[in-house]
Design a protein around this motif. Structure first.
Motif, mmCIF file in Angstrom:
data_model
loop_
_atom_site.group_PDB
_atom_site.id
_atom_site.type_symbol
_atom_site.label_atom_id
_atom_site.label_comp_id
_atom_site.label_asym_id
_atom_site.label_seq_id
_atom_site.Cartn_x
_atom_site.Cartn_y
_atom_site.Cartn_z
ATOM 1 N N ALA A 40 -9.704 -12.188 26.283
ATOM 2 C CA ALA A 40 -9.080 -11.248 27.214
ATOM 3 C C ALA A 40 -8.168 -12.026 28.161
ATOM 4 O O ALA A 40 -8.552 -13.051 28.703
ATOM 5 N N SER A 41 -6.966 -11.545 28.327
ATOM 6 C CA SER A 41 -6.032 -12.191 29.250
ATOM 7 C C SER A 41 -6.225 -11.625 30.652
ATOM 8 O O SER A 41 -6.255 -10.417 30.853
ATOM 9 N N ARG A 42 -6.367 -12.508 31.588
ATOM 10 C CA ARG A 42 -6.504 -12.105 32.988
ATOM 11 C C ARG A 42 -5.238 -12.445 33.788
ATOM 12 O O ARG A 42 -5.240 -12.398 35.003
ATOM 13 N N ARG A 44 -2.306 -10.903 34.073
ATOM 14 C CA ARG A 44 -1.674 -9.817 34.841
ATOM 15 C C ARG A 44 -2.436 -9.542 36.134
ATOM 16 O O ARG A 44 -1.835 -9.350 37.181
ATOM 17 N N ARG A 45 -3.751 -9.541 36.056
ATOM 18 C CA ARG A 45 -4.548 -9.306 37.264
ATOM 19 C C ARG A 45 -4.331 -10.435 38.275
ATOM 20 O O ARG A 45 -4.103 -10.187 39.446
ATOM 21 N N ARG A 46 -4.378 -11.671 37.797
ATOM 22 C CA ARG A 46 -4.150 -12.810 38.692
ATOM 23 C C ARG A 46 -2.734 -12.799 39.253
ATOM 24 O O ARG A 46 -2.519 -13.114 40.415
#
Length: 176
Positions: A40-42, A44-46
């Protein structure tokens, strides 16, 4: 930031995230030495929280001219107590069409300079697979010194892989 050899670094934009998600979605994009499986890529949230620039590390986009061709990132590592003995570890990911053109050497050199100019660390380090000769050459051209082999240090592709450790110390460029 400064531009060297037509390569520059800048903060990551939302458009860059689109490129990263597409270009690095599989082994064809990351290359065999950076493929750790689907996760899962985080990002965008970061990115929404801190622009991917925080006290424990960050990420910048690599530009060749006006084109985004990859990213460099850094995170804290330690060789003792975190409050007295931390250094930065850097990593790089270039889109397949940008590899082998010297962009990685320039980007890693610029990132090391940036970290020495804007943080108090004495050491910036990187490691790569023992078989990744292109990255080893890029780090050496960027001014890093080969320190040795970390045996069985990285789990990837169903087995452990040896890594080669490189570093550059504050002031190394002035010595050479």
């Amino acid at each position: 930031m400064t531009t060297t050899g037509g390569v520059s670094l800048r903060p990551v934009t939302a458009e860059d995230l689109d490129l990263f998600e597409t270009a690095f979605a599989g082994e064809d994009g990351t290359g065999p030495f950076q493929w750790f499986g689907f996760t899962a890529s985080r990002l965008r949230r970061r990115h929404a929280e801190d622009g991917l620039l925080g006290p424990d590390g960050g990420m910048l986009s690599v530009l060749a001219g006006r084109d985004t061709v990859g990213r460099v990132e850094w995170f804290k590592s330690t060789w003792g107590r975190m409050d007295t003995s931390f250094c930065w570890t850097l990593g790089i990911g270039l889109v397949p069409g940008a590899r082998g053109r010297g962009f990685g050497t320039q980007a890693q050199r610029q990132l090391a300079r940036y970290l020495f100019e804007h943080t108090r660390v004495e050491r910036v380090q990187a490691w790569t697979d023992v078989r990744n000769l292109a990255e080893q050459r890029a780090l050496e051209k960027a001014g890093f010194t080969r320190e040795g082999v970390l045996r069985g240090a990285q789990w990837r592709g169903g087995r452990w892989h040896d890594q080669v450790l490189f570093s550059i110390l504050r002031g190394d460029e002035e010595k050479s």
